[in-house]
Design a protein around this motif. Structure first.
Motif, PDB file in Angstrom:
ATOM      1  N   GLY A 184     -53.773 -15.219 -25.006  1.00  0.00           N
ATOM      2  CA  GLY A 184     -53.289 -14.724 -23.720  1.00  0.00           C
ATOM      3  C   GLY A 184     -52.258 -13.623 -23.805  1.00  0.00           C
ATOM      4  O   GLY A 184     -51.227 -13.709 -23.167  1.00  0.00           O
ATOM      5  N   HIS A 228     -50.894  -9.995 -22.903  1.00  0.00           N
ATOM      6  CA  HIS A 228     -51.055  -8.964 -21.877  1.00  0.00           C
ATOM      7  C   HIS A 228     -49.870  -8.013 -22.002  1.00  0.00           C
ATOM      8  O   HIS A 228     -48.730  -8.414 -21.800  1.00  0.00           O
ATOM      9  N   PRO A 283     -50.281 -17.510 -20.940  1.00  0.00           N
ATOM     10  CA  PRO A 283     -50.102 -16.069 -21.077  1.00  0.00           C
ATOM     11  C   PRO A 283     -48.727 -15.677 -21.619  1.00  0.00           C
ATOM     12  O   PRO A 283     -47.725 -16.321 -21.339  1.00  0.00           O
ATOM     13  N   GLY A 294     -55.713 -10.105 -14.944  1.00  0.00           N
ATOM     14  CA  GLY A 294     -56.020 -10.638 -16.273  1.00  0.00           C
ATOM     15  C   GLY A 294     -55.153 -11.835 -16.609  1.00  0.00           C
ATOM     16  O   GLY A 294     -55.621 -12.806 -17.213  1.00  0.00           O
ATOM     17  N   VAL A 295     -53.891 -11.787 -16.208  1.00  0.00           N
ATOM     18  CA  VAL A 295     -52.969 -12.898 -16.461  1.00  0.00           C
ATOM     19  C   VAL A 295     -53.398 -14.115 -15.644  1.00  0.00           C
ATOM     20  O   VAL A 295     -53.378 -15.245 -16.134  1.00  0.00           O
ATOM     21  N   GLU A 328     -48.036  -3.336 -14.296  1.00  0.00           N
ATOM     22  CA  GLU A 328     -49.322  -3.571 -13.640  1.00  0.00           C
ATOM     23  C   GLU A 328     -49.039  -4.070 -12.227  1.00  0.00           C
ATOM     24  O   GLU A 328     -48.209  -4.952 -12.028  1.00  0.00           O
ATOM     25  N   GLU A 382     -56.429 -14.767 -14.736  1.00  0.00           N
ATOM     26  CA  GLU A 382     -57.638 -15.266 -15.382  1.00  0.00           C
ATOM     27  C   GLU A 382     -57.307 -16.077 -16.635  1.00  0.00           C
ATOM     28  O   GLU A 382     -57.956 -17.086 -16.908  1.00  0.00           O
ATOM     29  N   PHE A 383     -56.304 -15.633 -17.407  1.00  0.00           N
ATOM     30  CA  PHE A 383     -55.859 -16.435 -18.557  1.00  0.00           C
ATOM     31  C   PHE A 383     -55.499 -17.839 -18.086  1.00  0.00           C
ATOM     32  O   PHE A 383     -55.943 -18.835 -18.642  1.00  0.00           O
TER      33      PHE A 383
END
Length: 120
Positions: free
Chosen positions: A15, A17, A38, A27-28, A22, A30-31
Protein backbone atom coordinates in the motif's frame (compact mmCIF):
# COMPACT_ATOMS: atom_id res chain seq x y z
CA UNK A 1 11.89 -16.68 -8.67
CA UNK A 2 10.85 -19.37 -6.29
CA UNK A 3 8.43 -18.42 -3.50
CA UNK A 4 11.02 -19.15 -0.82
CA UNK A 5 13.26 -16.40 -2.18
CA UNK A 6 10.62 -13.69 -2.45
CA UNK A 7 11.24 -11.15 0.32
CA UNK A 8 8.60 -10.89 3.04
CA UNK A 9 8.06 -7.27 1.95
CA UNK A 10 6.20 -8.38 -1.17
CA UNK A 11 3.72 -10.39 0.87
CA UNK A 12 3.21 -8.02 3.78
CA UNK A 13 3.17 -4.60 2.24
CA UNK A 14 1.46 -3.39 -0.90
CA UNK A 15 0.00 0.00 0.00
CA UNK A 16 2.61 2.61 -0.97
CA UNK A 17 1.21 5.89 -2.33
CA UNK A 18 3.65 8.74 -3.01
CA UNK A 19 1.71 11.27 -5.10
CA UNK A 20 2.05 14.76 -3.62
CA UNK A 21 -1.13 16.86 -3.20
CA UNK A 22 -3.44 14.36 -4.85
CA UNK A 23 -6.87 15.98 -4.79
CA UNK A 24 -8.62 12.90 -3.43
CA UNK A 25 -6.67 9.67 -3.34
CA UNK A 26 -8.88 6.95 -4.79
CA UNK A 27 -5.90 4.58 -4.87
CA UNK A 28 -5.57 4.89 -1.10
CA UNK A 29 -9.29 4.18 -0.68
CA UNK A 30 -8.89 1.12 -2.90
CA UNK A 31 -5.97 -0.10 -0.77
CA UNK A 32 -8.14 0.15 2.33
CA UNK A 33 -11.12 -1.52 0.66
CA UNK A 34 -8.83 -4.42 -0.28
CA UNK A 35 -7.62 -4.77 3.31
CA UNK A 36 -4.21 -3.24 2.67
CA UNK A 37 -2.69 -0.78 5.15
CA UNK A 38 -1.75 2.36 3.21
CA UNK A 39 1.34 4.49 3.61
CA UNK A 40 0.45 7.67 1.75
CA UNK A 41 1.94 11.10 1.22
CA UNK A 42 1.02 13.55 3.98
CA UNK A 43 -0.80 16.01 1.68
CA UNK A 44 -4.00 16.50 -0.28
CA UNK A 45 -6.89 14.06 0.04
CA UNK A 46 -5.03 11.32 1.90
CA UNK A 47 -4.13 13.82 4.64
CA UNK A 48 -7.43 15.68 4.80
CA UNK A 49 -10.05 13.04 4.04
CA UNK A 50 -8.80 9.47 3.88
CA UNK A 51 -5.98 8.40 6.21
CA UNK A 52 -7.60 9.89 9.27
CA UNK A 53 -8.58 8.16 12.47
CA UNK A 54 -11.83 6.24 12.24
CA UNK A 55 -13.63 5.33 15.44
CA UNK A 56 -10.49 6.46 17.27
CA UNK A 57 -8.29 3.98 15.37
CA UNK A 58 -5.54 4.36 12.76
CA UNK A 59 -6.40 3.27 9.23
CA UNK A 60 -2.93 3.76 7.78
CA UNK A 61 0.12 5.96 7.93
CA UNK A 62 1.21 9.25 6.40
CA UNK A 63 4.74 10.28 5.43
CA UNK A 64 6.52 13.04 3.58
CA UNK A 65 10.26 12.44 3.66
CA UNK A 66 12.18 9.33 2.67
CA UNK A 67 12.95 8.71 6.33
CA UNK A 68 9.27 8.97 7.29
CA UNK A 69 8.29 6.56 4.52
CA UNK A 70 10.94 4.09 5.68
CA UNK A 71 9.72 4.41 9.27
CA UNK A 72 6.07 3.90 8.31
CA UNK A 73 6.85 0.90 6.11
CA UNK A 74 8.85 -0.59 8.96
CA UNK A 75 5.90 -0.04 11.32
CA UNK A 76 3.55 -1.84 8.94
CA UNK A 77 5.95 -4.75 8.42
CA UNK A 78 6.48 -5.15 12.16
CA UNK A 79 2.86 -4.95 13.31
CA UNK A 80 1.59 -7.81 15.40
CA UNK A 81 -0.88 -9.87 13.34
CA UNK A 82 -3.85 -8.87 15.55
CA UNK A 83 -3.02 -5.16 15.23
CA UNK A 84 -2.57 -5.52 11.45
CA UNK A 85 -5.98 -7.22 11.16
CA UNK A 86 -7.59 -4.48 13.29
CA UNK A 87 -6.16 -1.67 11.13
CA UNK A 88 -7.31 -3.46 7.97
CA UNK A 89 -10.79 -4.00 9.45
CA UNK A 90 -11.11 -0.35 10.51
CA UNK A 91 -9.85 0.75 7.08
CA UNK A 92 -12.47 -1.34 5.31
CA UNK A 93 -15.16 0.15 7.52
CA UNK A 94 -13.83 3.66 6.85
CA UNK A 95 -14.15 3.35 3.07
CA UNK A 96 -17.90 2.85 3.37
CA UNK A 97 -18.03 6.63 3.77
CA UNK A 98 -17.04 6.88 0.09
CA UNK A 99 -19.72 4.52 -1.27
CA UNK A 100 -22.33 5.53 -3.85
CA UNK A 101 -25.06 4.96 -1.26
CA UNK A 102 -23.41 7.26 1.27
CA UNK A 103 -22.83 9.90 -1.41
CA UNK A 104 -26.50 9.76 -2.41
CA UNK A 105 -27.68 10.00 1.21
CA UNK A 106 -25.49 13.03 1.89
CA UNK A 107 -26.46 14.65 -1.40
CA UNK A 108 -30.17 14.29 -0.59
CA UNK A 109 -29.67 15.69 2.90
CA UNK A 110 -27.72 18.70 1.65
CA UNK A 111 -30.16 19.29 -1.22
CA UNK A 112 -33.11 19.32 1.18
CA UNK A 113 -31.35 21.83 3.41
CA UNK A 114 -30.91 24.17 0.43
CA UNK A 115 -34.39 23.66 -1.02
CA UNK A 116 -36.19 23.71 2.34
CA UNK A 117 -34.01 25.84 4.64
CA UNK A 118 -34.91 25.60 8.31
CA UNK A 119 -36.74 22.26 7.95
CA UNK A 120 -35.35 18.94 9.08
Amino acid sequence: MDGKKIPRFYYDFKGLHTMVNEHFGIGVVEFMAAGVIPVAHRSGGPLMDIVIKHKGQDVGFLAETEEEYASCISKVLNLEPAKRRKICEIGRDRVNQFSNEEFLNRFKKLSKSVIFPGKR
